[in-house]
Design a protein around this motif. Structure first.
Motif, PDB file in Angstrom:
ATOM      1  N   LEU A 147      25.470   4.837  62.008  1.00 45.85           N
ATOM      2  CA  LEU A 147      26.228   6.015  62.432  1.00 45.85           C
ATOM      3  C   LEU A 147      27.482   5.566  63.174  1.00 45.85           C
ATOM      4  N   THR A 148      28.566   6.309  63.017  1.00 40.21           N
ATOM      5  CA  THR A 148      29.769   6.010  63.780  1.00 40.21           C
ATOM      6  C   THR A 148      29.628   6.591  65.182  1.00 40.21           C
ATOM      7  N   ALA A 149      30.497   6.169  66.075  1.00 34.14           N
ATOM      8  CA  ALA A 149      30.437   6.640  67.460  1.00 34.14           C
ATOM      9  C   ALA A 149      30.534   8.169  67.499  1.00 34.14           C
ATOM     10  N   ASP A 150      29.659   8.788  68.252  1.00 33.37           N
ATOM     11  CA  ASP A 150      29.635  10.247  68.446  1.00 33.37           C
ATOM     12  C   ASP A 150      29.354  11.036  67.170  1.00 33.37           C
ATOM     13  N   GLU A 151      28.846  10.387  66.130  1.00 34.93           N
ATOM     14  CA  GLU A 151      28.526  11.082  64.879  1.00 34.93           C
ATOM     15  C   GLU A 151      27.150  11.712  64.983  1.00 34.93           C
ATOM     16  N   VAL A 152      27.034  12.928  64.475  1.00 34.30           N
ATOM     17  CA  VAL A 152      25.748  13.621  64.446  1.00 34.30           C
ATOM     18  C   VAL A 152      25.481  14.057  63.013  1.00 34.30           C
ATOM     19  N   LEU A 153      24.376  13.589  62.465  1.00 36.37           N
ATOM     20  CA  LEU A 153      23.924  14.043  61.152  1.00 36.37           C
ATOM     21  C   LEU A 153      22.678  14.898  61.375  1.00 36.37           C
ATOM     22  N   ILE A 154      22.697  16.095  60.840  1.00 31.80           N
ATOM     23  CA  ILE A 154      21.578  17.012  61.036  1.00 31.80           C
ATOM     24  C   ILE A 154      20.662  16.920  59.828  1.00 31.80           C
ATOM     25  N   THR A 155      19.428  16.550  60.087  1.00 27.56           N
ATOM     26  CA  THR A 155      18.410  16.446  59.041  1.00 27.56           C
ATOM     27  C   THR A 155      17.342  17.503  59.306  1.00 27.56           C
ATOM     28  N   PRO A 156      16.431  17.721  58.375  1.00 29.70           N
ATOM     29  CA  PRO A 156      15.345  18.665  58.639  1.00 29.70           C
ATOM     30  C   PRO A 156      14.492  18.263  59.859  1.00 29.70           C
ATOM     31  N   LEU A 157      14.559  16.991  60.248  1.00 29.65           N
ATOM     32  CA  LEU A 157      13.782  16.513  61.387  1.00 29.65           C
ATOM     33  C   LEU A 157      14.516  16.685  62.714  1.00 29.65           C
ATOM     34  N   GLY A 158      15.818  16.965  62.654  1.00 31.20           N
ATOM     35  CA  GLY A 158      16.614  17.135  63.868  1.00 31.20           C
ATOM     36  C   GLY A 158      17.892  16.324  63.812  1.00 31.20           C
ATOM     37  N   GLN A 159      18.621  16.317  64.923  1.00 32.19           N
ATOM     38  CA  GLN A 159      19.893  15.600  64.981  1.00 32.19           C
ATOM     39  C   GLN A 159      19.651  14.098  65.064  1.00 32.19           C
ATOM     40  N   ASN A 160      20.212  13.386  64.103  1.00 30.27           N
ATOM     41  CA  ASN A 160      20.099  11.919  64.036  1.00 30.27           C
ATOM     42  C   ASN A 160      18.656  11.429  64.060  1.00 30.27           C
TER      43      ASN A 160
END
Length: 84
Positions: free
Chosen positions: A38-51
């Motif tokens: 992940l890049t700095a301050d990146e948030v990917l939202i998955t079905p399990l939650g953020q990151n």
């Protein structure tokens, strides 16, 4: 993919394939370092939650790392076309 490999696609006509046998061979390191993809301050939202990533998500992050590494020094190694 049906064979366990993961195809990662991007907005442009570019793709990476994460081969399941490569991922298995390096799984302890992938488990320990997958969030390094992940890049700095990146948030990917998955079905399990953020990151929060399951095994599939961890493989997808690995594929994304391949793209970022290749973007630094792009070089076509091989083009393989489907045989008829």
């Amino acid at each position: 993919m049906d064979d366990g490999n993961v195809l990662v696609s991007y907005n442009h006509p570019a793709f990476n394939v994460v081969l399941t046998d490569i991922a298995k061979a390096h799984w302890p390191e992938i488990e320990a370092r997958h969030q390094d993809g992940l890049t700095a301050d990146e948030v990917l939202i998955t079905p399990l939650g953020q990151n929060v990533f399951d095994d599939f998500g961890k493989k997808a992050l690995l594929g994304r790392c391949y793209m970022f590494m290749d973007a630094q020094a792009p070089k076509v190694v091989r083009i393989k076309r489907r045989a008829i």
